[in-house]
Scaffold this motif. Sequence first.
Motif, short mmCIF file in Angstrom:
data_model
loop_
_atom_site.label_atom_id
_atom_site.label_comp_id
_atom_site.label_asym_id
_atom_site.label_seq_id
_atom_site.Cartn_x
_atom_site.Cartn_y
_atom_site.Cartn_z
N PHE A 9 15.95 67.73 40.97
CA PHE A 9 15.01 66.69 41.46
C PHE A 9 14.22 66.71 42.69
O PHE A 9 13.10 65.93 42.83
N LYS A 10 14.10 68.12 42.85
CA LYS A 10 13.26 67.93 44.76
C LYS A 10 11.95 68.28 44.37
O LYS A 10 11.42 68.06 44.69
N ASN A 11 11.99 69.41 43.05
CA ASN A 11 10.85 69.40 42.21
C ASN A 11 9.82 68.32 41.44
O ASN A 11 8.71 68.29 41.65
N ASP A 12 10.50 67.41 40.63
CA ASP A 12 10.09 66.46 40.62
C ASP A 12 10.15 65.33 41.75
O ASP A 12 8.83 64.91 41.96
N ALA A 13 10.43 65.69 42.94
CA ALA A 13 10.33 64.65 44.41
C ALA A 13 9.05 65.36 44.84
O ALA A 13 8.12 64.39 44.91
N VAL A 14 8.71 66.80 44.87
CA VAL A 14 7.27 66.97 45.61
C VAL A 14 6.16 66.90 44.48
O VAL A 14 4.94 66.68 44.96
N GLN A 15 6.45 66.74 43.20
CA GLN A 15 5.48 66.49 41.88
C GLN A 15 5.02 65.17 42.57
O GLN A 15 4.19 64.79 42.87
N TYR A 16 5.80 64.41 42.85
CA TYR A 16 6.24 62.73 43.06
C TYR A 16 5.11 62.68 43.61
O TYR A 16 4.17 61.75 44.07
N TYR A 17 5.33 63.17 44.53
CA TYR A 17 4.48 62.91 46.39
C TYR A 17 3.51 63.18 46.32
O TYR A 17 2.32 63.53 46.83
N LEU A 18 3.07 64.96 45.68
CA LEU A 18 1.98 65.54 45.53
C LEU A 18 0.99 64.84 44.64
O LEU A 18 -0.32 64.56 44.64
N ASP A 19 1.74 64.28 43.41
CA ASP A 19 0.33 63.33 42.85
C ASP A 19 -0.23 61.75 43.41
O ASP A 19 -1.17 61.07 43.01
N LYS A 21 0.04 61.88 46.71
CA LYS A 21 -0.51 61.84 48.33
C LYS A 21 -1.83 61.15 48.99
O LYS A 21 -2.23 60.82 49.99
N ASP A 22 -2.27 60.43 47.83
CA ASP A 22 -3.78 60.13 48.02
C ASP A 22 -3.49 58.99 49.09
O ASP A 22 -4.27 58.31 49.71
N HIS A 23 -2.49 58.11 47.92
CA HIS A 23 -2.22 56.79 48.65
C HIS A 23 -0.87 56.90 48.87
O HIS A 23 -0.53 55.42 49.90
N LEU A 24 0.05 57.75 49.18
CA LEU A 24 1.54 57.69 49.92
C LEU A 24 1.64 58.83 51.03
O LEU A 24 1.05 60.13 50.81
N ASN A 25 2.40 59.20 52.78
CA ASN A 25 2.32 59.46 53.15
C ASN A 25 3.72 60.11 52.48
O ASN A 25 4.62 59.64 51.92
N TYR A 26 4.15 61.50 53.49
CA TYR A 26 5.13 61.82 53.32
C TYR A 26 7.06 60.45 53.37
O TYR A 26 7.52 60.16 52.37
N ARG A 27 6.63 59.86 54.33
CA ARG A 27 7.83 58.90 54.86
C ARG A 27 7.55 58.07 53.63
O ARG A 27 8.57 57.34 53.15
N GLN A 28 6.60 56.91 53.12
CA GLN A 28 6.71 56.61 52.00
C GLN A 28 7.14 56.68 51.12
O GLN A 28 7.38 56.66 50.26
N ALA A 29 7.20 58.37 50.36
CA ALA A 29 7.37 58.67 49.49
C ALA A 29 8.42 59.06 49.21
O ALA A 29 9.44 58.92 48.48
N ALA A 30 9.51 59.45 49.95
CA ALA A 30 10.99 60.05 50.38
C ALA A 30 11.17 58.70 50.88
O ALA A 30 12.58 58.23 50.03
N GLU A 31 10.62 57.08 51.12
CA GLU A 31 11.13 56.39 50.66
C GLU A 31 11.45 55.63 49.89
O GLU A 31 12.77 55.13 49.24
N GLY A 34 14.35 58.00 48.24
CA GLY A 34 15.52 57.80 48.76
C GLY A 34 16.58 59.36 49.30
O GLY A 34 17.34 59.58 49.29
N VAL A 35 15.26 60.07 49.83
CA VAL A 35 15.39 60.98 50.73
C VAL A 35 14.60 61.02 52.02
O VAL A 35 13.29 59.68 52.28
N GLY A 36 14.92 61.79 52.87
CA GLY A 36 13.77 62.31 54.06
C GLY A 36 13.09 62.61 54.26
O GLY A 36 12.66 63.42 53.42
N LEU A 40 11.71 65.96 52.47
CA LEU A 40 10.56 65.42 51.31
C LEU A 40 9.17 66.89 51.39
O LEU A 40 8.64 67.78 50.88
N GLN A 41 9.17 66.62 53.18
CA GLN A 41 8.59 68.09 53.66
C GLN A 41 8.90 69.78 53.07
O GLN A 41 7.81 70.41 52.84
N LYS A 42 10.69 69.32 53.57
CA LYS A 42 10.49 70.78 53.70
C LYS A 42 10.29 71.26 52.31
O LYS A 42 10.28 72.40 51.88
#
Length: 71
Positions: A9-19, A21-31, A34-36, A40-42
């Motif tokens: 899940f962590k790896n998938d979450a990171v990959q989701y953010y990286l995919d 990140k051009d239109h979502l910041n950490y907060r938006q992706a984390a929301e 369903g994580v803080g 997600l930054q960590k």
Amino acid sequence: MAKQHTTEFKNDAVQYYLDNKDHLNYRQAAEKLGVGASTLQKWTKKFKEESSVEGRGSGNYASTRIKKLHD
């Protein structure tokens, strides 16, 4: 008690953010995940330290799985 997430899940979450990140910041992706945002930054920092992001592929599989989790 804090929720425990699998490594997958962590790896998938990171990959989701990286995919996305051009239109979502950490907060938006984390929301969406369903994580803080700090969590997600960590995970992203650790992921980048442990592997080559370029070698991971497009991440479409991970993004599809994450979307299914939150539909």
